[in-house]
Design a protein around this motif. Sequence first.
Motif, PDB file in Angstrom:
ATOM      1  N   TYR A  15      45.283  34.936  35.979  1.00  0.00           N
ATOM      2  CA  TYR A  15      43.854  34.659  36.088  1.00  0.00           C
ATOM      3  C   TYR A  15      43.440  34.640  37.551  1.00  0.00           C
ATOM      4  CZ  TYR A  15      45.006  29.751  37.163  1.00  0.00           C
ATOM      5  OH  TYR A  15      45.491  28.603  37.725  1.00  0.00           O
ATOM      6  N   HIS A  16      42.184  34.807  37.773  1.00  0.00           N
ATOM      7  CA  HIS A  16      41.633  34.903  39.122  1.00  0.00           C
ATOM      8  C   HIS A  16      40.617  33.794  39.362  1.00  0.00           C
ATOM      9  CE1 HIS A  16      43.362  38.967  39.257  1.00  0.00           C
ATOM     10  NE2 HIS A  16      42.983  39.020  37.994  1.00  0.00           N
ATOM     11  N   VAL A  17      40.496  33.406  40.624  1.00  0.00           N
ATOM     12  CA  VAL A  17      39.524  32.362  40.972  1.00  0.00           C
ATOM     13  C   VAL A  17      38.699  32.743  42.194  1.00  0.00           C
ATOM     14  CG1 VAL A  17      40.781  30.396  39.964  1.00  0.00           C
ATOM     15  CG2 VAL A  17      41.280  31.120  42.302  1.00  0.00           C
ATOM     16  N   ASN A  20      36.161  37.532  45.582  1.00  0.00           N
ATOM     17  CA  ASN A  20      36.474  38.696  46.413  1.00  0.00           C
ATOM     18  C   ASN A  20      37.880  39.241  46.168  1.00  0.00           C
ATOM     19  OD1 ASN A  20      37.316  36.259  47.536  1.00  0.00           O
ATOM     20  ND2 ASN A  20      37.412  37.088  49.594  1.00  0.00           N
ATOM     21  N   CYS A  21      38.511  38.850  45.071  1.00  0.00           N
ATOM     22  CA  CYS A  21      39.822  39.393  44.734  1.00  0.00           C
ATOM     23  C   CYS A  21      39.645  40.822  44.209  1.00  0.00           C
ATOM     24  CB  CYS A  21      40.490  38.524  43.670  1.00  0.00           C
ATOM     25  SG  CYS A  21      42.043  39.242  43.073  1.00  0.00           S
ATOM     26  N   THR A  22      40.335  41.770  44.861  1.00  0.00           N
ATOM     27  CA  THR A  22      40.166  43.167  44.443  1.00  0.00           C
ATOM     28  C   THR A  22      40.685  43.376  43.021  1.00  0.00           C
ATOM     29  OG1 THR A  22      42.233  43.624  45.619  1.00  0.00           O
ATOM     30  CG2 THR A  22      40.211  44.226  46.729  1.00  0.00           C
ATOM     31  N   GLU A  23      41.786  42.704  42.715  1.00  0.00           N
ATOM     32  CA  GLU A  23      42.351  42.828  41.374  1.00  0.00           C
ATOM     33  C   GLU A  23      41.383  42.285  40.321  1.00  0.00           C
ATOM     34  OE1 GLU A  23      46.387  41.352  39.691  1.00  0.00           O
ATOM     35  OE2 GLU A  23      46.710  41.901  41.787  1.00  0.00           O
ATOM     36  N   GLY A  24      40.834  41.140  40.644  1.00  0.00           N
ATOM     37  CA  GLY A  24      39.872  40.527  39.725  1.00  0.00           C
ATOM     38  C   GLY A  24      38.638  41.385  39.559  1.00  0.00           C
ATOM     39  N   ASN A  25      38.243  42.007  40.648  1.00  0.00           N
ATOM     40  CA  ASN A  25      37.049  42.847  40.592  1.00  0.00           C
ATOM     41  C   ASN A  25      37.294  44.160  39.863  1.00  0.00           C
ATOM     42  OD1 ASN A  25      35.276  41.121  41.882  1.00  0.00           O
ATOM     43  ND2 ASN A  25      35.852  41.823  43.917  1.00  0.00           N
ATOM     44  N   LEU A  41      48.090  31.821  38.174  1.00  0.00           N
ATOM     45  CA  LEU A  41      47.129  32.201  39.202  1.00  0.00           C
ATOM     46  C   LEU A  41      47.569  33.510  39.865  1.00  0.00           C
ATOM     47  CD1 LEU A  41      44.672  31.551  40.976  1.00  0.00           C
ATOM     48  CD2 LEU A  41      46.174  30.164  42.401  1.00  0.00           C
ATOM     49  N   CYS A  42      46.627  34.381  40.034  1.00  0.00           N
ATOM     50  CA  CYS A  42      46.863  35.675  40.673  1.00  0.00           C
ATOM     51  C   CYS A  42      47.407  35.499  42.099  1.00  0.00           C
ATOM     52  CB  CYS A  42      45.519  36.408  40.687  1.00  0.00           C
ATOM     53  SG  CYS A  42      45.363  37.714  41.869  1.00  0.00           S
ATOM     54  N   LYS A  43      48.413  36.328  42.464  1.00  0.00           N
ATOM     55  CA  LYS A  43      49.023  36.239  43.790  1.00  0.00           C
ATOM     56  C   LYS A  43      48.003  36.480  44.892  1.00  0.00           C
ATOM     57  CE  LYS A  43      52.739  38.793  42.895  1.00  0.00           C
ATOM     58  NZ  LYS A  43      53.765  39.783  43.208  1.00  0.00           N
ATOM     59  N   ASN A  44      47.184  37.457  44.652  1.00  0.00           N
ATOM     60  CA  ASN A  44      46.154  37.838  45.608  1.00  0.00           C
ATOM     61  C   ASN A  44      45.162  36.688  45.834  1.00  0.00           C
ATOM     62  OD1 ASN A  44      44.926  39.648  47.318  1.00  0.00           O
ATOM     63  ND2 ASN A  44      43.798  40.694  45.714  1.00  0.00           N
ATOM     64  N   CYS A  45      44.761  36.056  44.730  1.00  0.00           N
ATOM     65  CA  CYS A  45      43.832  34.928  44.821  1.00  0.00           C
ATOM     66  C   CYS A  45      44.476  33.769  45.575  1.00  0.00           C
ATOM     67  CB  CYS A  45      43.417  34.460  43.429  1.00  0.00           C
ATOM     68  SG  CYS A  45      42.249  35.538  42.612  1.00  0.00           S
ATOM     69  N   LYS A  46      45.766  33.543  45.299  1.00  0.00           N
ATOM     70  CA  LYS A  46      46.465  32.446  45.946  1.00  0.00           C
ATOM     71  C   LYS A  46      46.519  32.684  47.456  1.00  0.00           C
ATOM     72  CE  LYS A  46      50.619  29.606  45.647  1.00  0.00           C
ATOM     73  NZ  LYS A  46      50.633  29.396  47.091  1.00  0.00           N
TER      74      LYS A  46
HETATM   75 ZN   LIG Z   1      42.945  37.528  41.808  1.00  0.00          ZN
END
Ligand SMILES: [Zn+2]
Length: 54
Positions: A15-17, A20-25, A41-46
């Motif tokens: 999941y994303h939080v 501006n997370c590219t993966e989430g977008n 939690l998404c690695k990128n978001c973290k």
């Molecule tokens: Zn994310």
Amino acid sequence: MTVAPFHSSKNPGVYHVCSNCTEGNNIESRYKTQGTGGGRLCKNCKELQDKGKC
Ligand SMILES: [Zn+2]
């Protein structure tokens, strides 16, 4: 910025939080679902959060 958790109903497990997370977008709007979906939690978001850039 930090937003309410959301995930992809097509690929649950992460999941994303961050708005501006590219993966989430990359999640197509029809698959974008509110909540964690029981995922992690998404690695990128973290990383964004750790850097204060979420
Ligand atoms: Zn994310």
